[in-house]
Design a protein around this motif. Structure first.
Motif, mmCIF file in Angstrom:
data_model
loop_
_atom_site.group_PDB
_atom_site.id
_atom_site.type_symbol
_atom_site.label_atom_id
_atom_site.label_comp_id
_atom_site.label_asym_id
_atom_site.label_seq_id
_atom_site.Cartn_x
_atom_site.Cartn_y
_atom_site.Cartn_z
ATOM 1 N N LYS A 110 -0.445 9.203 49.398
ATOM 2 C CA LYS A 110 -1.646 8.487 48.945
ATOM 3 C C LYS A 110 -2.903 9.120 49.533
ATOM 4 O O LYS A 110 -3.921 9.220 48.861
ATOM 5 N N TYR A 111 -2.811 9.537 50.769
ATOM 6 C CA TYR A 111 -3.960 10.187 51.403
ATOM 7 C C TYR A 111 -4.318 11.462 50.635
ATOM 8 O O TYR A 111 -5.484 11.709 50.336
ATOM 9 N N GLU A 112 -3.305 12.267 50.313
ATOM 10 C CA GLU A 112 -3.533 13.499 49.553
ATOM 11 C C GLU A 112 -4.100 13.202 48.172
ATOM 12 O O GLU A 112 -4.967 13.926 47.683
ATOM 13 N N GLU A 113 -3.619 12.146 47.561
ATOM 14 C CA GLU A 113 -4.096 11.765 46.219
ATOM 15 C C GLU A 113 -5.601 11.488 46.222
ATOM 16 O O GLU A 113 -6.292 11.754 45.255
ATOM 17 N N HIS A 114 -6.107 10.961 47.333
ATOM 18 C CA HIS A 114 -7.528 10.585 47.424
ATOM 19 C C HIS A 114 -8.359 11.571 48.245
ATOM 20 O O HIS A 114 -9.547 11.355 48.447
ATOM 21 N N ARG A 115 -7.746 12.637 48.733
ATOM 22 C CA ARG A 115 -8.441 13.585 49.609
ATOM 23 C C ARG A 115 -9.698 14.162 48.947
ATOM 24 O O ARG A 115 -10.750 14.215 49.559
ATOM 25 N N TYR A 116 -9.606 14.618 47.709
ATOM 26 C CA TYR A 116 -10.756 15.248 47.061
ATOM 27 C C TYR A 116 -11.911 14.248 46.929
ATOM 28 O O TYR A 116 -13.051 14.572 47.250
ATOM 29 N N GLU A 117 -11.604 13.040 46.497
ATOM 30 C CA GLU A 117 -12.628 11.996 46.353
ATOM 31 C C GLU A 117 -13.307 11.706 47.700
ATOM 32 O O GLU A 117 -14.537 11.638 47.780
ATOM 33 N N MET A 118 -12.510 11.571 48.757
ATOM 34 C CA MET A 118 -13.075 11.287 50.082
ATOM 35 C C MET A 118 -13.921 12.456 50.571
ATOM 36 O O MET A 118 -15.024 12.257 51.092
ATOM 37 N N ALA A 119 -13.416 13.669 50.413
ATOM 38 C CA ALA A 119 -14.153 14.854 50.862
ATOM 39 C C ALA A 119 -15.454 15.000 50.084
ATOM 40 O O ALA A 119 -16.516 15.255 50.665
ATOM 41 N N LEU A 120 -15.388 14.821 48.780
ATOM 42 C CA LEU A 120 -16.585 14.967 47.953
ATOM 43 C C LEU A 120 -17.642 13.937 48.346
ATOM 44 O O LEU A 120 -18.829 14.263 48.452
ATOM 45 N N ASN A 121 -17.220 12.700 48.604
ATOM 46 C CA ASN A 121 -18.175 11.672 49.048
ATOM 47 C C ASN A 121 -18.835 12.066 50.361
ATOM 48 O O ASN A 121 -20.049 11.893 50.543
ATOM 49 N N GLU A 122 -18.050 12.610 51.281
ATOM 50 C CA GLU A 122 -18.604 13.018 52.578
ATOM 51 C C GLU A 122 -19.519 14.225 52.422
ATOM 52 O O GLU A 122 -20.590 14.296 53.018
ATOM 53 N N TRP A 123 -19.118 15.179 51.600
ATOM 54 C CA TRP A 123 -19.967 16.359 51.374
ATOM 55 C C TRP A 123 -21.282 15.965 50.712
ATOM 56 O O TRP A 123 -22.338 16.486 51.052
ATOM 57 N N LYS A 124 -21.229 15.032 49.762
ATOM 58 C CA LYS A 124 -22.465 14.559 49.107
ATOM 59 C C LYS A 124 -23.380 13.878 50.121
ATOM 60 O O LYS A 124 -24.592 14.053 50.093
ATOM 61 N N ARG A 125 -22.788 13.079 51.004
ATOM 62 C CA ARG A 125 -23.579 12.382 52.025
ATOM 63 C C ARG A 125 -24.276 13.392 52.925
ATOM 64 O O ARG A 125 -25.485 13.275 53.201
ATOM 65 N N LEU A 126 -23.546 14.407 53.373
ATOM 66 C CA LEU A 126 -24.133 15.424 54.239
ATOM 67 C C LEU A 126 -25.180 16.264 53.501
ATOM 68 O O LEU A 126 -26.206 16.627 54.076
ATOM 69 N N LYS A 127 -24.928 16.557 52.251
ATOM 70 C CA LYS A 127 -25.903 17.312 51.460
ATOM 71 C C LYS A 127 -27.195 16.489 51.328
ATOM 72 O O LYS A 127 -28.297 17.021 51.493
ATOM 73 N N ALA A 128 -27.063 15.204 51.066
ATOM 74 C CA ALA A 128 -28.229 14.344 50.868
ATOM 75 C C ALA A 128 -29.060 14.188 52.142
ATOM 76 O O ALA A 128 -30.278 14.009 52.068
ATOM 77 N N ASN A 129 -28.419 14.255 53.294
ATOM 78 C CA ASN A 129 -29.185 14.074 54.541
ATOM 79 C C ASN A 129 -29.434 15.388 55.280
ATOM 80 O O ASN A 129 -29.725 15.380 56.473
ATOM 81 N N ASP A 130 -29.337 16.510 54.547
ATOM 82 C CA ASP A 130 -29.602 17.841 55.102
ATOM 83 C C ASP A 130 -28.689 18.140 56.300
ATOM 84 O O ASP A 130 -29.106 18.703 57.293
ATOM 85 N N SER A 131 -27.442 17.712 56.179
ATOM 86 C CA SER A 131 -26.428 17.955 57.220
ATOM 87 C C SER A 131 -26.890 17.459 58.593
ATOM 88 O O SER A 131 -26.694 18.119 59.616
ATOM 89 N N ARG A 132 -27.471 16.267 58.605
ATOM 90 C CA ARG A 132 -28.033 15.692 59.833
ATOM 91 C C ARG A 132 -27.043 15.674 60.988
ATOM 92 O O ARG A 132 -27.383 16.042 62.112
#
Length: 187
Positions: A110-132
């Motif tokens: 289940k973790y692997e099934e959702h890995r891309y979604e979780m990673a993408l959400n985290e990458w978007k968050r970091l992109k939006a805050n200039d990798s704060r």
């Protein structure tokens, strides 16, 4: 305002006012203690989903063990240091408690099934805050070019000139990269 306060004290006495002040102060202290407790690595890995998956793959990465001995823990990368940003992140992160209670990530599959979604959400968050969170430890002005390969110096110089942020190039640095092609427009 002070007149009303004096009238209230005259009518009800100082004891209820002192109790209210003490209860309020106790709430602030307890709230801060809870916030700090939930901002520790031991709290983050207290559920098996994180301990057996995210934390297991983080072990022995450059953020866990390195030549300087400086260790980044879960909150260093996933929780802002600024108060209001931290409160917002903690509020949004309550969905992780929901996932735990509903078993959304309770097996490696289940973790692997959702890995891309979780990673993408985290990458978007970091992109939006200039990798704060990256910049809390890594300062562009303190990067030593003599400790980088010439290719790295060129890439950093070009990336900074183009307005890129850390996450544009450095994703999956502490966790396995998920299956699926990451496209710049996804961020």
């Amino acid at each position: 305002m002070w007149r009303r306060a004096r009238e209230w004290v005259a009518k009800y006495g100082v004891v209820p006012l002192l109790i209210a002040v003490l209860v309020g102060a106790g709430g602030v202290v307890a709230g801060n203690a809870a916030l700090e407790w939930t901002n520790t690595e031991s709290f983050c890995i207290s559920c098996h989903e994180m301990k057996d998956n995210a934390y297991a793959e983080y072990k022995e990465t450059i953020h866990d063990q390195n030549r300087s001995g400086k260790r980044a823990t879960c909150p260093d990368c996933h929780v802002p240091k600024e108060f209001f940003a931290k409160i917002w992140r903690k509020t949004v992160a309550t969905k992780e408690l929901y996932y735990h209670l509903t078993g959304k990530l309770d097996t490696p599959e289940k973790y692997e099934e959702h890995r891309y979604e979780m990673a993408l959400n985290e990458w978007k968050r970091l992109k939006a805050n200039d990798s704060r969170e990256c910049r809390n430890c890594h300062d562009q002005n303190a990067m030593s070019e003599d400790k980088q390969t010439p290719e790295t110096v060129d890439r950093h110089t070009k990336g900074f000139a183009e307005g890129k942020t850390c996450i544009d190039c450095h994703f999956a640095i502490a966790h396995f990269e998920p299956d699926g092609e990451l496209a710049p427009e996804d961020l």
